[in-house]
Scaffold this motif. Structure first.
Motif, PDB file in Angstrom:
ATOM      1  N   UNK A   3       0.826  -1.213   0.000  1.00  0.00           N
ATOM      2  CA  UNK A   3       0.000   0.000   0.000  1.00  0.00           C
ATOM      3  C   UNK A   3       0.855   1.255   0.000  1.00  0.00           C
ATOM      4  N   UNK A   4       1.943   1.259   0.765  1.00  0.00           N
ATOM      5  CA  UNK A   4       2.824   2.422   0.787  1.00  0.00           C
ATOM      6  C   UNK A   4       3.423   2.678  -0.588  1.00  0.00           C
ATOM      7  N   UNK A   5       3.845   1.622  -1.256  1.00  0.00           N
ATOM      8  CA  UNK A   5       4.435   1.758  -2.584  1.00  0.00           C
ATOM      9  C   UNK A   5       3.385   2.236  -3.581  1.00  0.00           C
ATOM     10  N   UNK A   6       2.157   1.740  -3.444  1.00  0.00           N
ATOM     11  CA  UNK A   6       1.067   2.204  -4.311  1.00  0.00           C
ATOM     12  C   UNK A   6       0.825   3.691  -4.117  1.00  0.00           C
ATOM     13  N   UNK A   7       0.809   4.144  -2.854  1.00  0.00           N
ATOM     14  CA  UNK A   7       0.594   5.573  -2.573  1.00  0.00           C
ATOM     15  C   UNK A   7       1.712   6.416  -3.181  1.00  0.00           C
ATOM     16  N   UNK A   8       2.964   5.936  -3.066  1.00  0.00           N
ATOM     17  CA  UNK A   8       4.082   6.684  -3.643  1.00  0.00           C
ATOM     18  C   UNK A   8       3.996   6.722  -5.157  1.00  0.00           C
ATOM     19  N   UNK A   9       3.621   5.593  -5.773  1.00  0.00           N
ATOM     20  CA  UNK A   9       3.482   5.567  -7.230  1.00  0.00           C
ATOM     21  C   UNK A   9       2.357   6.497  -7.670  1.00  0.00           C
ATOM     22  N   UNK A  10       1.256   6.512  -6.923  1.00  0.00           N
ATOM     23  CA  UNK A  10       0.146   7.407  -7.235  1.00  0.00           C
ATOM     24  C   UNK A  10       0.571   8.865  -7.087  1.00  0.00           C
ATOM     25  N   UNK A  11       1.310   9.183  -6.030  1.00  0.00           N
ATOM     26  CA  UNK A  11       1.794  10.556  -5.842  1.00  0.00           C
ATOM     27  C   UNK A  11       2.699  10.969  -6.996  1.00  0.00           C
ATOM     28  N   UNK A  12       3.519  10.047  -7.475  1.00  0.00           N
ATOM     29  CA  UNK A  12       4.385  10.338  -8.612  1.00  0.00           C
ATOM     30  C   UNK A  12       3.542  10.606  -9.857  1.00  0.00           C
ATOM     31  N   UNK A  13       2.544   9.783 -10.091  1.00  0.00           N
ATOM     32  CA  UNK A  13       1.667   9.988 -11.246  1.00  0.00           C
ATOM     33  C   UNK A  13       0.940  11.327 -11.156  1.00  0.00           C
ATOM     34  N   UNK A  14       0.443  11.658  -9.979  1.00  0.00           N
ATOM     35  CA  UNK A  14      -0.245  12.941  -9.792  1.00  0.00           C
ATOM     36  C   UNK A  14       0.706  14.110 -10.010  1.00  0.00           C
ATOM     37  N   UNK A  15       1.943  13.973  -9.553  1.00  0.00           N
ATOM     38  CA  UNK A  15       2.927  15.037  -9.754  1.00  0.00           C
ATOM     39  C   UNK A  15       3.239  15.210 -11.233  1.00  0.00           C
ATOM     40  N   UNK A  16       3.347  14.102 -11.968  1.00  0.00           N
ATOM     41  CA  UNK A  16       3.588  14.188 -13.411  1.00  0.00           C
ATOM     42  C   UNK A  16       2.418  14.890 -14.095  1.00  0.00           C
ATOM     43  N   UNK A  17       1.203  14.490 -13.742  1.00  0.00           N
ATOM     44  CA  UNK A  17       0.022  15.109 -14.348  1.00  0.00           C
ATOM     45  C   UNK A  17      -0.031  16.611 -14.042  1.00  0.00           C
ATOM     46  N   UNK A  18       0.258  16.980 -12.820  1.00  0.00           N
ATOM     47  CA  UNK A  18       0.253  18.400 -12.437  1.00  0.00           C
ATOM     48  C   UNK A  18       1.335  19.158 -13.184  1.00  0.00           C
ATOM     49  N   UNK A  19       2.506  18.570 -13.300  1.00  0.00           N
ATOM     50  CA  UNK A  19       3.598  19.219 -14.029  1.00  0.00           C
ATOM     51  C   UNK A  19       3.201  19.446 -15.489  1.00  0.00           C
ATOM     52  N   UNK A  20       2.635  18.431 -16.103  1.00  0.00           N
ATOM     53  CA  UNK A  20       2.237  18.561 -17.501  1.00  0.00           C
ATOM     54  C   UNK A  20       1.111  19.573 -17.671  1.00  0.00           C
ATOM     55  N   UNK A  21       0.217  19.651 -16.693  1.00  0.00           N
ATOM     56  CA  UNK A  21      -0.879  20.616 -16.759  1.00  0.00           C
ATOM     57  C   UNK A  21      -0.357  22.041 -16.678  1.00  0.00           C
ATOM     58  N   UNK A  22       0.649  22.247 -15.816  1.00  0.00           N
ATOM     59  CA  UNK A  22       1.155  23.599 -15.592  1.00  0.00           C
ATOM     60  C   UNK A  22       2.146  24.063 -16.659  1.00  0.00           C
ATOM     61  N   UNK A  23       2.819  23.126 -17.267  1.00  0.00           N
ATOM     62  CA  UNK A  23       3.809  23.510 -18.281  1.00  0.00           C
ATOM     63  C   UNK A  23       3.105  23.865 -19.584  1.00  0.00           C
ATOM     64  N   UNK A  24       3.573  24.919 -20.198  1.00  0.00           N
ATOM     65  CA  UNK A  24       3.063  25.244 -21.525  1.00  0.00           C
ATOM     66  C   UNK A  24       4.231  25.641 -22.406  1.00  0.00           C
ATOM     67  N   UNK A  25       4.098  25.505 -23.708  1.00  0.00           N
ATOM     68  CA  UNK A  25       5.225  25.765 -24.593  1.00  0.00           C
ATOM     69  C   UNK A  25       5.693  27.221 -24.583  1.00  0.00           C
TER      70      UNK A  25
END
Length: 163
Positions: A3-25
């Motif tokens: 469960x801890x590893x799942x939470x960390x993987x989910x946090x990583x995925x959420x961080x990637x999604x947030x980064x991609x949302x905020x970045x613009x060309x």
């Protein structure tokens, strides 16, 4: 996956999604994008550390008076002790035969046993020496310190004669 590893993987995925949302060309979101990138980097490094940290071996106890060495090898290899060739220390010739059978067994399972003499390596290793009971004995050491003595006494060895 824990469960801890799942939470960390989910946090990583959420961080990637947030980064991609905020970045613009056009770079209009540069400061917010940098903060998200830092968060992504922290999450990725934390997850990588969890995924790559070696798991500790399982401590295996000896079954009889003559299988401390194979119990140590079972601890480090993860191969069940019951699968190792049985020991019969009736004399030196029998011990040599057993030793060779164990080496062949380990090779069949993808392991190679390397003798280091009395040089103590970093990490886990099988060390042999004289126990406080006055008998030749094998234990598992980690970074030069007793990690597991497969004998019920847990007394270890007086000094490392061989690894």
């Amino acid at each position: 996956m824990t469960d801890d590893l799942r939470r960390e993987a989910l946090a990583l995925c959420e961080a990637v999604a947030e980064y991609l949302r905020l970045c613009d060309p056009d770079g209009e979101q540069e400061s917010k994008g940098f903060a998200a990138w830092c968060s992504l980097r922290r999450a990725a490094l934390a997850l990588r550390a969890r995924l790559t940290e070696p798991s500790a071996p399982e401590r295996v106890d000896q079954r009889g008076p003559d299988d401390c060495w194979t119990a140590c090898l079972a601890s480090l290899s993860g191969i069940p002790l019951e699968q190792f060739p049985a020991s019969s220390r009736t004399d030196d010739a029998a011990w040599c035969e057993h030793h060779n059978a164990v080496l062949a067994f380990l090779r069949e399972h993808g392991w190679l046993l390397a003798g280091l003499g009395n040089r103590v390596p970093a990490g886990y290793a099988v060390a042999t020496g004289v126990s406080p009971r006055g008998l030749h004995h094998a234990v598992v050491i980690r970074d030069g310190r007793l990690w597991h003595d497969p004998h019920p006494s847990r007394a270890g060895i007086e000094s490392v004669h061989d690894c």
